[in-house]
Design an enzyme around this catalytic site. Structure first.
Site, PDB file in Angstrom:
ATOM      1  N   GLY A   1       0.839  -1.193   0.000  1.00 18.59           N
ATOM      2  CA  GLY A   1       0.000   0.000   0.000  1.00 18.59           C
ATOM      3  C   GLY A   1       0.873   1.241   0.000  1.00 18.59           C
TER       4      GLY A   1
ATOM      5  N   GLY B   1       3.612   1.015   3.024  1.00 14.42           N
ATOM      6  CA  GLY B   1       4.582  -0.051   2.759  1.00 14.42           C
ATOM      7  C   GLY B   1       5.517   0.315   1.624  1.00 14.42           C
TER       8      GLY B   1
ATOM      9  N   ARG C   1      -1.432  -8.865  -5.549  1.00 14.63           N
ATOM     10  CA  ARG C   1      -1.932  -8.585  -6.898  1.00 14.63           C
ATOM     11  C   ARG C   1      -0.786  -8.504  -7.897  1.00 14.63           C
ATOM     12  NH1 ARG C   1      -4.622  -5.095  -3.555  1.00 14.63           N
ATOM     13  NH2 ARG C   1      -3.560  -3.233  -4.366  1.00 14.63           N
TER      14      ARG C   1
ATOM     15  N   LYS D   1      -1.825   0.537  12.237  1.00 17.27           N
ATOM     16  CA  LYS D   1      -2.394   1.299  13.347  1.00 17.27           C
ATOM     17  C   LYS D   1      -3.837   0.876  13.562  1.00 17.27           C
ATOM     18  CE  LYS D   1       0.596   5.294  12.446  1.00 17.27           C
ATOM     19  NZ  LYS D   1       0.673   6.747  12.182  1.00 17.27           N
TER      20      LYS D   1
ATOM     21  N   LYS E   1      -6.064   7.414  17.966  1.00 15.15           N
ATOM     22  CA  LYS E   1      -6.122   8.743  17.342  1.00 15.15           C
ATOM     23  C   LYS E   1      -6.969   8.730  16.074  1.00 15.15           C
ATOM     24  CE  LYS E   1      -3.114   7.576  13.981  1.00 15.15           C
ATOM     25  NZ  LYS E   1      -3.257   7.699  12.524  1.00 15.15           N
TER      26      LYS E   1
ATOM     27  N   ASP F   1       0.962  12.271  16.504  1.00 16.76           N
ATOM     28  CA  ASP F   1       0.156  11.570  15.509  1.00 16.76           C
ATOM     29  C   ASP F   1      -1.276  12.082  15.509  1.00 16.76           C
ATOM     30  OD1 ASP F   1      -0.169   9.779  13.471  1.00 16.76           O
ATOM     31  OD2 ASP F   1       0.054   7.981  14.686  1.00 16.76           O
TER      32      ASP F   1
ATOM     33  N   THR G   1      -3.104  13.652  12.113  1.00 18.21           N
ATOM     34  CA  THR G   1      -4.246  12.897  11.597  1.00 18.21           C
ATOM     35  C   THR G   1      -5.533  13.707  11.655  1.00 18.21           C
ATOM     36  OG1 THR G   1      -3.155  10.926  12.477  1.00 18.21           O
ATOM     37  CG2 THR G   1      -5.383  10.645  11.686  1.00 18.21           C
TER      38      THR G   1
ATOM     39  N   ARG H   1      -7.025   9.504   5.730  1.00 12.63           N
ATOM     40  CA  ARG H   1      -8.268   8.905   5.231  1.00 12.63           C
ATOM     41  C   ARG H   1      -9.340   8.904   6.325  1.00 12.63           C
ATOM     42  NH1 ARG H   1      -5.466   3.118   4.220  1.00 12.63           N
ATOM     43  NH2 ARG H   1      -3.932   4.596   3.414  1.00 12.63           N
TER      44      ARG H   1
ATOM     45  N   GLU I   1      -9.269   2.704   9.210  1.00 11.09           N
ATOM     46  CA  GLU I   1      -9.055   1.986  10.468  1.00 11.09           C
ATOM     47  C   GLU I   1      -9.932   2.512  11.599  1.00 11.09           C
ATOM     48  OE1 GLU I   1      -7.524  -0.716  10.857  1.00 11.09           O
ATOM     49  OE2 GLU I   1      -5.711  -0.853   9.630  1.00 11.09           O
TER      50      GLU I   1
END
Length: 343
Positions: free
Chosen positions: A14, A17, A37, A113, A199, A252, A256, A263, A289
């Site tokens: 992703g 990574g 994939r 996370k 968070k 963090d 965020t 996201r 998440e």
């Protein structure tokens, strides 16, 4: 003893990574990255891009991708797991079987996370259950205020490598650090992982406030009281209170809750503008998440009898269909409290 790892396996291609793998390549490591994939593998190897996750980023030609997990893990001295929380147990189990079969003893690092939904376990707990201890030279959580999009542009970034095994954390620090990516060590892996997970809940709320049109005062209040909630539950679960004023805590939380790169913030923003939860999930195209973590945190708080009104309000919006404006009104009209009661 600090390990001088040369060969690294990154499991999960992703945005995070891919960027972390690219850092390691630029730091002189031999890096292979795994994706399920084949089309993504081909793009990484041939175009040196990952457009589904990083639209305007060129990755190193030295980064090698494969859909064969055994090939990626071959001779790895460090394994970085960068997959969503919901996939962590399955992937860690597969990695554990392979490194045992190949008699490898790598440092295991994760950059995820969240909390496992049913068990409420932290990522390092999942890994320790799925990868035999005798085959792991240490488990390290890599966490802090960081957006893959900004790290990819060599923006200045500071994060934490947390582990109960300080030598493993120091090894990760040395392997990742460079002129734009600075790593601090921390022994409190409990606090670092919990801060990283919780968070995301507050970021949903921050995005929702923005979507509703509220200003800076409201956002500052949410972040401050949200941090109090994170610390309250974290301390009850064994974390060091000081961790929550560090990079993986307030650091963090700030990034965020204030960035369009998040996201979770974007999901909250869409909720604030009136979109349904299922439509937000479908529109995002990536794992949010905070939507699962809020359920785990809500259940943990109830079990531990910890007061978490913001988390409870967001849970009611996401899982019980309550109107956001009603949830905010209920929060504002709660019985008056002393700020000294934070913990």
């Amino acid at each position: 003893m600090v390990f001088l790892c040369k060969k690294v396996a990154v499991v999960g291609a992703g945005s995070w990574g891919s960027v972390l793998a690219n850092i390691l390549v630029m730091n002189g490591k031999e890096v292979k990255i795994w994706s399920r994939r084949q089309a993504q593998v081909d793009e990484l190897n041939q175009e040196h891009t990952n457009k589904a996750y990083l639209s305007n980023v060129r990755l190193s030609k030295k980064l090698i991708a494969s859909s064969n997990l055994e090939e990626v893990l071959h001779d790895a001295e460090l394994v970085l797991l960068a997959v969503p929380t919901k996939a962590m147990r399955e992937i860690a189990h597969r990695v554990g079987l392979l490194i045992e079969a190949m008699d490898l003893h790598p440092i295991i690092v994760h950059a995820s996370k969240g909390l496992e939904l049913d068990t409420h376990k932290r990522i390092s707990e999942i890994i320790s259950e799925e990868i035999p201890q005798e085959y792991a030279a240490g488990i390290v959580a890599l966490s802090g205020p960081s957006h893959a999009e900004e790290v990819a542009q060599h923006d200045l970034t500071l994060i934490t490598a947390a582990s109960s095994n300080l030598e493993a954390a120091k090894s990760v620090q040395r392997i990742f650090m460079n002129s734009y990516f600075r790593v601090y060590t921390n022994r409190d892996i409990i606090g670092v992982e919990l801060g990283a997970a919780f968070k995301n809940i507050i970021a949903l709320g921050a995005g929702a406030l923005n979507g509703l049109g509220y200003g800076d005062d409201a956002k500052a209040a949410l972040m401050t009281r949200g941090l109090a909630e994170i610390a309250r539950l974290g301390i009850a679960l064994g974390a060091d209170p000081l961790t929550f004023i560090g990079l993986s805590g307030v650091g963090d939380l700030i990034v965020t809750c204030t960035s369009v790169h998040s996201r979770n913030w974007r999901a909250g923003n869409q909720l604030g503008k009136g979109m349904k939860v299922e439509d937000v999930v479908n529109n995002m195209g990536m794992v949010i998440e905070g939507l699962t973590t809020v359920k785990a945190a809500y259940e943990l708080a109830k079990d531990r009898k910890i007061e978490m009104p913001i988390t409870e309000a967001i849970y009611q919006v996401v899982y019980q269909g309550e109107e956001i404006k009603t949830a905010i009104a209920d929060l504002m009209m709660r019985e008056g409290k002393s700020e000294e009661e934070t913990f």
